[in-house]
Design a protein around this motif. Structure first.
Motif, PDB file in Angstrom:
ATOM      1  N   LEU A 633       0.640  -1.238   0.003  1.00 58.91           N
ATOM      2  CA  LEU A 633       0.032   0.112   0.007  1.00 58.91           C
ATOM      3  C   LEU A 633       0.938   1.262   0.165  1.00 58.91           C
ATOM      4  O   LEU A 633       0.386   2.418   0.117  1.00 58.91           O
ATOM      5  CB  LEU A 633      -0.802   0.069   1.094  1.00 58.91           C
ATOM      6  CG  LEU A 633      -1.790  -1.062   1.525  1.00 58.91           C
ATOM      7  CD1 LEU A 633      -2.491  -1.238   2.970  1.00 58.91           C
ATOM      8  CD2 LEU A 633      -2.972  -1.131   0.149  1.00 58.91           C
ATOM      9  N   ASP A 634       2.171   0.971  -0.322  1.00 60.08           N
ATOM     10  CA  ASP A 634       3.203   2.336  -0.135  1.00 60.08           C
ATOM     11  C   ASP A 634       3.315   2.684  -1.537  1.00 60.08           C
ATOM     12  O   ASP A 634       3.992   2.384  -2.307  1.00 60.08           O
ATOM     13  CB  ASP A 634       4.453   1.718   0.343  1.00 60.08           C
ATOM     14  CG  ASP A 634       5.258   2.634   0.430  1.00 60.08           C
ATOM     15  OD1 ASP A 634       4.885   4.023   0.533  1.00 60.08           O
ATOM     16  OD2 ASP A 634       6.495   2.518   0.549  1.00 60.08           O
ATOM     17  N   VAL A 635       2.123   3.757  -1.705  1.00 58.66           N
ATOM     18  CA  VAL A 635       2.156   4.061  -3.088  1.00 58.66           C
ATOM     19  C   VAL A 635       2.068   5.683  -2.965  1.00 58.66           C
ATOM     20  O   VAL A 635       1.507   5.976  -2.033  1.00 58.66           O
ATOM     21  CB  VAL A 635       1.069   3.684  -4.018  1.00 58.66           C
ATOM     22  CG1 VAL A 635       1.245   2.235  -4.531  1.00 58.66           C
ATOM     23  CG2 VAL A 635      -0.400   3.746  -3.276  1.00 58.66           C
ATOM     24  N   PRO A 636       2.327   6.577  -4.088  1.00 60.42           N
ATOM     25  CA  PRO A 636       2.222   7.869  -4.020  1.00 60.42           C
ATOM     26  C   PRO A 636       1.032   8.475  -3.509  1.00 60.42           C
ATOM     27  O   PRO A 636       0.833   9.621  -2.947  1.00 60.42           O
ATOM     28  CB  PRO A 636       2.562   8.383  -5.402  1.00 60.42           C
ATOM     29  CG  PRO A 636       3.811   7.390  -5.878  1.00 60.42           C
ATOM     30  CD  PRO A 636       3.002   6.228  -5.364  1.00 60.42           C
ATOM     31  N   LEU A 637      -0.041   7.603  -4.038  1.00 56.43           N
ATOM     32  CA  LEU A 637      -1.539   8.282  -3.781  1.00 56.43           C
ATOM     33  C   LEU A 637      -1.983   8.344  -2.137  1.00 56.43           C
ATOM     34  O   LEU A 637      -2.677   9.175  -2.066  1.00 56.43           O
ATOM     35  CB  LEU A 637      -2.419   6.965  -4.144  1.00 56.43           C
ATOM     36  CG  LEU A 637      -4.043   7.046  -3.942  1.00 56.43           C
ATOM     37  CD1 LEU A 637      -4.809   7.651  -5.137  1.00 56.43           C
ATOM     38  CD2 LEU A 637      -4.642   5.487  -4.081  1.00 56.43           C
TER      39      LEU A 637
END
Length: 639
Positions: A633-637
């Motif tokens: 879940l480590d995304v820029p979003l």
């Protein structure tokens, strides 16, 4: 009126204990492995690089020993069929290309060798488990996908040579969309019409080498690359054509049908149709696994969308002067929370499916139970259809809920949406699967119905089912009066679990009975049986869908009965939201058939609104309970 009492706070760990269920240790172990996975597969760059990366991930998975879990202990496996399906499902949290490639290798290719083969083939299970023998599952053809019984590839036995000649007689017989075929596969389980002495024996499977040790196609085998697809580009889908390819007699996977050296055909199952459906039934694990993998992908999308909606703020609250989190808007809650509730419901239905599969095919399986097998096949077909449609719709909704950020590949949602799309048509086209479900409901899962044509099926329905229609009418009417009476007089308590269960059961019975009456017309003089069946397709699909709705609700209710006291109130409200979301979507039916009053129908909408508001403070808890590793879940979003 229905009073929606907001539930108190619950820890994600308490909910996770309920979700993880019987195979909690497997889920924990896979989560630890997934912590090493890159959350954003590279969708750009050369196709070969994307495929090579997924193959490397597959080899790492093989090295972990986890793929052995579902194979029999006598062949070096773990003997845990249920645990293997759960482990496969969990891969859907990370990379669907890896999930599909693993499914092809160990679920379809390895599963077919195990289920359809005998001792002479089972010696290959070790290399298959360790990825020393990479294989394909060559069933679908250009001209036939769902209609497996009429595949055109031929395997004709040459008694003089003691070999089968595998041949593609027409362009429509080309094996199409075959995973592992374009790059990595060395052998294929090929489904073909078996012919001995000029006599056909129906579709059987043979183990056919397709590449030599250097990776070149074997003589007579033509391999084409399907190229770039809309999604799942880490999977090397290809096309296979056979020009009179010869394989030894022993290449026939002969558990259900064998050919002696002189060409004599024998089978432990005399009836050809029953033999065919028994063979396919042993491969049911793949269909169940696809449903679970789709559910995992939906969970990832919901986690991203809910976390984004808590952080993202738009427009100012006049009272506080602060911008409002978009998850505080009812419209946004309506987009995400009913989908979240349905994901929970399908999770519990999937858990029941896996348990049933484990009890039928696991190491400690009871004596073969043909009726239980048929019921499992039908239930798996229905849940697979509903779960994959739900996943596709949910991931699209989550992508849209995240706006432009959701469209960027770096934020995973666009990739998930592209990858999940084909889940609705592989391992069975969903519309065809629902037809299978309805047929099972009408026939009572009796194997001899497979022998019947359209007219025979209609007569069976008329003779065997019509009486039950009449017998149930009085009971159904009583339920209907109860449901409608509450709506008009006492006021429907939409949150009454007994009312919800009764409404789903009553709807299923009524729809199925109406379908039976329509199909009886096929037995009338001068009737066209095909036309009668064809005209009833909408009714057939509705009967299957409402059956699955009832199965899923009952699975959720069963989960509530075993969950800890602190988690019960919150999960109960999630169950309410699932049940009333289904009723809301089919309000027209409930109204047209007098099951709820107009006032109650309006109340369904307001109660769904109230449930969304009550669950909004718990949205993060509900997605955290999925236990998705933080790196995925480590995304820029979310930064």
């Amino acid at each position: 009126m229905s009073d929606v009492t907001p539930p108190g706070p619950v820890s994600p760990d308490a909910l996770r204990g309920v979700l993880d269920g019987r195979w909690a240790p497997v889920r924990r172990e896979v989560r630890e492995q997934l912590r090493e996975v890159d959350p954003v597969p590279a969708e750009t760059g050369p196709l070969d690089e994307r495929r090579a990366r997924v193959t490397a991930e597959l080899r790492a998975l093989a090295a972990s020993g986890r793929p052995r879990l579902g194979f029999p202990k006598e062949h070096g496996g773990g003997g845990d069929v249920g645990g293997a399906v759960i482990g496969f499902e969990m891969l859907g949290l990370a990379d669907l290309s890896l999930l599909v490639k693993a499914g092809v290798q160990w679920g379809l290719f390895g599963g077919a060798v195990q289920a359809l083969g005998t001792g002479r083939h089972h010696r290959l299970l070790g290399p298959i488990m360790d990825l020393d023998l990479v294989g394909c599952f060559a069933m679908t053809e250009t001209g036939h996908g769902s209609d497996v019984q009429h595949l055109e590839t031929v395997a004709e036995y040459d008694a003089a040579a003691g070999e089968f000649v595998v041949h593609t007689p027409a362009p429509s017989a080309r094996k199409d969309y075959i995973g592992n075929a374009a790059r990595d596969g060395r052998a294929a389980v090929v489904f073909a019409q078996l012919v001995t002495g000029g006599e056909g024996h129906g579709v059987h499977a043979l183990l056919v080498p397709i590449r030599d040790d250097d990776g070149n196609p074997r003589p007579g085998v033509t391999i084409e690359d399907c190229g770039i697809k809309a999604g799942l580009n880490g999977v090397d889908n290809g096309r296979l054509t056979f020009d009179r390819v010869r394989v030894p007699r022993e290449a026939l996977l002969n558990r259900f049908g064998d050919v002696a050296a002189d060409g004599t055909y024998t089978s432990p199952i005399d009836n050809p149709n029953r033999r065919f459906f028994t063979m396919l039934g042993t491969l049911i694990r793949g269909r169940i696994s696809v449903a679970g993998g789709a559910g995992a992908a939906a969970k990832t999308a919901l986690a991203l969308a809910v976390m984004r909606a808590e952080r993202r703020r738009q427009f100012t609250d006049p009272a506080s002067g602060e911008e409002i989190a978009i998850l505080d808007y009812l419209a946004h809650q309506r987009r995400l929370l009913p989908a979240l509730a349905t994901t929970y419901a399908l999770h519990f239905a999937q858990e029941e499916l896996v348990t049933a599969l484990h009890e039928l095919q696991g190491e400690e399986a009871r004596e073969p139970d043909e009726r239980a097998q048929r019921e499992l096949e039908a239930r798996a077909a229905g849940v697979k259809a509903v779960a994959t449609w739900h996943a596709s719709h949910t991931i699209r909704t989550c992508r849209e809920a995240c706006g432009g950020a959701g469209y960027l590949a770096e934020n995973r949602l666009a990739g998930l949406l592209a990858d999940i799309d084909v889940f609705t048509t592989f391992e069975g086209d969903n519309t065809v699967l629902l037809q299978l479900v309805a047929k099972g409901l009408l026939s009572g899962f009796q194997h001899d119905v497979e022998d019947l044509g359209t007219l025979g099926m209609a007569r069976f329905v008329a003779e065997q089912f019509a009486g039950a229609v009449i017998e149930r009418t009085a009971a159904r009417s009583a339920i209907a009066r109860l449901l409608t009476g509450r709506g008009e007089a006492a006021g429907t308590d939409l949150l009454d679990r007994a009312w919800q269960l009764g409404a789903f059961e009553d709807r299923e019975k009524h729809v199925l009975e109406g379908l039976a009456r329509r199909l009886r017309r096929a037995t009338e003089p001068d009737a066209d049986p095909f036309a009668v069946f064809n005209d009833a397709q909408d009714h057939l699909l509705h009967a299957a869908r409402v059956h699955v709705d009832r199965v899923v609700l009952e699975a959720f209710v069963a989960a509530l009965e075993r969950c800890p006291e602190d988690a019960a109130p919150l999960l109960g409200r999630v169950c309410d939201l699932y049940a009333l979301t289904v009723v809301e979507a089919d309000r027209a039916w409930f109204l047209e058939h007098g099951r709820i009053s107009p006032a109650a129908a309006k109340e369904v909408v307001t109660t769904v609104d109230d449930l969304c508001k009550a669950l909004r403070p718990h949205a993060r808890t509900l997605v955290d309970a999925f236990g998705i590793p933080a790196n995925l879940l480590d995304v820029p979003l979310l930064h």
